[in-house]
Design a protein around this motif. Structure first.
Motif, PDB file in Angstrom:
ATOM      1  N   TRP A  66       0.823  -1.208   0.000  1.00 25.48           N
ATOM      2  CA  TRP A  66       0.000   0.000   0.000  1.00 25.48           C
ATOM      3  C   TRP A  66       0.857   1.257   0.000  1.00 25.48           C
ATOM      4  CZ3 TRP A  66      -4.604   0.643  -1.633  1.00 25.48           C
ATOM      5  CH2 TRP A  66      -5.526  -0.384  -1.560  1.00 25.48           C
ATOM      6  N   VAL A  67       1.935   1.265   0.762  1.00 25.89           N
ATOM      7  CA  VAL A  67       2.833   2.426   0.778  1.00 25.89           C
ATOM      8  C   VAL A  67       3.406   2.662  -0.616  1.00 25.89           C
ATOM      9  CG1 VAL A  67       5.054   3.274   1.638  1.00 25.89           C
ATOM     10  CG2 VAL A  67       3.383   2.311   3.234  1.00 25.89           C
ATOM     11  N   LEU A  68       3.848   1.608  -1.271  1.00 31.57           N
ATOM     12  CA  LEU A  68       4.382   1.755  -2.634  1.00 31.57           C
ATOM     13  C   LEU A  68       3.316   2.258  -3.601  1.00 31.57           C
ATOM     14  CD1 LEU A  68       6.635  -1.410  -2.893  1.00 31.57           C
ATOM     15  CD2 LEU A  68       7.371   0.969  -2.755  1.00 31.57           C
ATOM     16  N   PHE A  69       2.101   1.754  -3.458  1.00 34.82           N
ATOM     17  CA  PHE A  69       1.005   2.190  -4.323  1.00 34.82           C
ATOM     18  C   PHE A  69       0.759   3.691  -4.168  1.00 34.82           C
ATOM     19  CE2 PHE A  69      -3.511   3.243  -4.585  1.00 34.82           C
ATOM     20  CZ  PHE A  69      -3.750   2.952  -5.921  1.00 34.82           C
ATOM     21  N   TRP A  70       0.665   4.157  -2.920  1.00 29.51           N
ATOM     22  CA  TRP A  70       0.391   5.571  -2.693  1.00 29.51           C
ATOM     23  C   TRP A  70       1.561   6.451  -3.098  1.00 29.51           C
ATOM     24  CZ3 TRP A  70      -4.214   7.126  -2.801  1.00 29.51           C
ATOM     25  CH2 TRP A  70      -5.254   6.347  -2.314  1.00 29.51           C
ATOM     26  N   MET A  71       2.773   5.975  -2.945  1.00 29.51           N
ATOM     27  CA  MET A  71       3.929   6.748  -3.404  1.00 29.51           C
ATOM     28  C   MET A  71       3.903   6.888  -4.919  1.00 29.51           C
ATOM     29  SD  MET A  71       6.968   5.411  -0.894  1.00 29.51           S
ATOM     30  CE  MET A  71       8.225   6.265  -1.801  1.00 29.51           C
ATOM     31  N   ALA A  72       3.576   5.801  -5.618  1.00 32.78           N
ATOM     32  CA  ALA A  72       3.497   5.863  -7.078  1.00 32.78           C
ATOM     33  C   ALA A  72       2.376   6.807  -7.514  1.00 32.78           C
ATOM     34  CB  ALA A  72       3.267   4.465  -7.650  1.00 32.78           C
ATOM     35  N   ALA A  73       1.246   6.766  -6.825  1.00 33.97           N
ATOM     36  CA  ALA A  73       0.145   7.668  -7.162  1.00 33.97           C
ATOM     37  C   ALA A  73       0.560   9.125  -6.945  1.00 33.97           C
ATOM     38  CB  ALA A  73      -1.083   7.333  -6.313  1.00 33.97           C
ATOM     39  N   LEU A  74       1.275   9.383  -5.859  1.00 32.22           N
ATOM     40  CA  LEU A  74       1.739  10.748  -5.587  1.00 32.22           C
ATOM     41  C   LEU A  74       2.707  11.229  -6.664  1.00 32.22           C
ATOM     42  CD1 LEU A  74       1.798  13.174  -3.680  1.00 32.22           C
ATOM     43  CD2 LEU A  74       3.675  12.042  -2.469  1.00 32.22           C
ATOM     44  N   VAL A  75       3.608  10.368  -7.092  1.00 35.98           N
ATOM     45  CA  VAL A  75       4.562  10.738  -8.137  1.00 35.98           C
ATOM     46  C   VAL A  75       3.825  11.055  -9.433  1.00 35.98           C
ATOM     47  CG1 VAL A  75       6.393   9.821  -9.632  1.00 35.98           C
ATOM     48  CG2 VAL A  75       6.529   9.529  -7.147  1.00 35.98           C
ATOM     49  N   ILE A  76       2.830  10.271  -9.762  1.00 32.48           N
ATOM     50  CA  ILE A  76       2.060  10.513 -10.988  1.00 32.48           C
ATOM     51  C   ILE A  76       1.341  11.856 -10.909  1.00 32.48           C
ATOM     52  CG2 ILE A  76       0.053   9.714 -12.314  1.00 32.48           C
ATOM     53  CD1 ILE A  76       1.020   6.838 -11.684  1.00 32.48           C
ATOM     54  N   VAL A  77       0.716  12.131  -9.755  1.00 35.43           N
ATOM     55  CA  VAL A  77       0.009  13.403  -9.591  1.00 35.43           C
ATOM     56  C   VAL A  77       0.983  14.571  -9.694  1.00 35.43           C
ATOM     57  CG1 VAL A  77      -1.237  14.824  -7.904  1.00 35.43           C
ATOM     58  CG2 VAL A  77      -1.919  12.452  -8.297  1.00 35.43           C
ATOM     59  N   LEU A  78       2.139  14.466  -9.059  1.00 33.76           N
ATOM     60  CA  LEU A  78       3.125  15.543  -9.129  1.00 33.76           C
ATOM     61  C   LEU A  78       3.646  15.742 -10.547  1.00 33.76           C
ATOM     62  CD1 LEU A  78       5.099  14.942  -5.823  1.00 33.76           C
ATOM     63  CD2 LEU A  78       3.466  16.780  -6.326  1.00 33.76           C
ATOM     64  N   LEU A  79       3.858  14.652 -11.273  1.00 34.04           N
ATOM     65  CA  LEU A  79       4.284  14.782 -12.668  1.00 34.04           C
ATOM     66  C   LEU A  79       3.212  15.450 -13.520  1.00 34.04           C
ATOM     67  CD1 LEU A  79       6.117  11.385 -13.274  1.00 34.04           C
ATOM     68  CD2 LEU A  79       7.133  13.671 -13.254  1.00 34.04           C
ATOM     69  N   LEU A  80       1.960  15.085 -13.291  1.00 38.81           N
ATOM     70  CA  LEU A  80       0.870  15.731 -14.041  1.00 38.81           C
ATOM     71  C   LEU A  80       0.790  17.210 -13.718  1.00 38.81           C
ATOM     72  CD1 LEU A  80      -1.968  13.056 -13.865  1.00 38.81           C
ATOM     73  CD2 LEU A  80      -0.806  13.870 -15.910  1.00 38.81           C
ATOM     74  N   LEU A  81       0.939  17.552 -12.446  1.00 37.66           N
ATOM     75  CA  LEU A  81       0.929  18.978 -12.071  1.00 37.66           C
ATOM     76  C   LEU A  81       2.081  19.726 -12.712  1.00 37.66           C
ATOM     77  CD1 LEU A  81      -0.090  18.862  -8.312  1.00 37.66           C
ATOM     78  CD2 LEU A  81      -1.385  19.839 -10.210  1.00 37.66           C
ATOM     79  N   ALA A  82       3.241  19.111 -12.764  1.00 38.82           N
ATOM     80  CA  ALA A  82       4.410  19.760 -13.355  1.00 38.82           C
ATOM     81  C   ALA A  82       4.194  19.988 -14.856  1.00 38.82           C
ATOM     82  CB  ALA A  82       5.654  18.907 -13.132  1.00 38.82           C
ATOM     83  N   VAL A  83       3.611  19.012 -15.529  1.00 36.63           N
ATOM     84  CA  VAL A  83       3.357  19.153 -16.969  1.00 36.63           C
ATOM     85  C   VAL A  83       2.278  20.191 -17.224  1.00 36.63           C
ATOM     86  CG1 VAL A  83       2.428  17.931 -18.974  1.00 36.63           C
ATOM     87  CG2 VAL A  83       4.151  16.835 -17.545  1.00 36.63           C
ATOM     88  N   LEU A  84       1.232  20.209 -16.416  1.00 36.62           N
ATOM     89  CA  LEU A  84       0.113  21.127 -16.654  1.00 36.62           C
ATOM     90  C   LEU A  84       0.448  22.570 -16.293  1.00 36.62           C
ATOM     91  CD1 LEU A  84      -2.841  18.911 -15.383  1.00 36.62           C
ATOM     92  CD2 LEU A  84      -2.248  19.444 -17.751  1.00 36.62           C
ATOM     93  N   THR A  85       1.371  22.781 -15.398  1.00 38.56           N
ATOM     94  CA  THR A  85       1.694  24.155 -14.996  1.00 38.56           C
ATOM     95  C   THR A  85       2.792  24.780 -15.831  1.00 38.56           C
ATOM     96  OG1 THR A  85       3.204  23.323 -13.305  1.00 38.56           O
ATOM     97  CG2 THR A  85       0.946  23.817 -12.619  1.00 38.56           C
ATOM     98  N   THR A  86       3.396  24.069 -16.724  1.00 37.14           N
ATOM     99  CA  THR A  86       4.457  24.665 -17.560  1.00 37.14           C
ATOM    100  C   THR A  86       3.924  25.217 -18.843  1.00 37.14           C
ATOM    101  OG1 THR A  86       4.983  22.529 -18.514  1.00 37.14           O
ATOM    102  CG2 THR A  86       6.304  23.290 -16.662  1.00 37.14           C
TER     103      THR A  86
END
Length: 79
Positions: free
Chosen positions: A59-79
């Motif tokens: 579960w920890v790995l799952f949530w870490m991967a989800a967080l990384v995906i969300v942060l990557l999406l935010l980084a792409v959308l804000t540039t």
């Protein structure tokens, strides 16, 4: 094919000698015989704890991967 009375007596003598000479080995052989006969499995003191530990890590790995995906999406959308 079943054993004759003589063969059963010999096996019983062997079992008694094993129990007398090496009780720990006798316990292990008895446990194996119970398992093969479809009896209870021996207790596993760390089984449940290990399973919960592994599940928590998944579960920890799952949530870490989800967080990384969300942060990557935010980084792409804000540039």
């Amino acid at each position: 094919m079943s054993l004759s009375g003589r063969e059963r007596r010999i096996l019983a003598e062997i079992e008694r000698a094993l129990e007398r000479d090496d009780p720990e080995l006798a316990k292990r052989v008895a446990a194996i015989n119970r398992i093969e006969a479809g009896g209870d499995l021996p207790p596993q003191p760390y089984g449940d704890r290990l399973r919960m530990w592994a599940l928590a890590h998944v579960w920890v790995l799952f949530w870490m991967a989800a967080l990384v995906i969300v942060l990557l999406l935010l980084a792409v959308l804000t540039t």
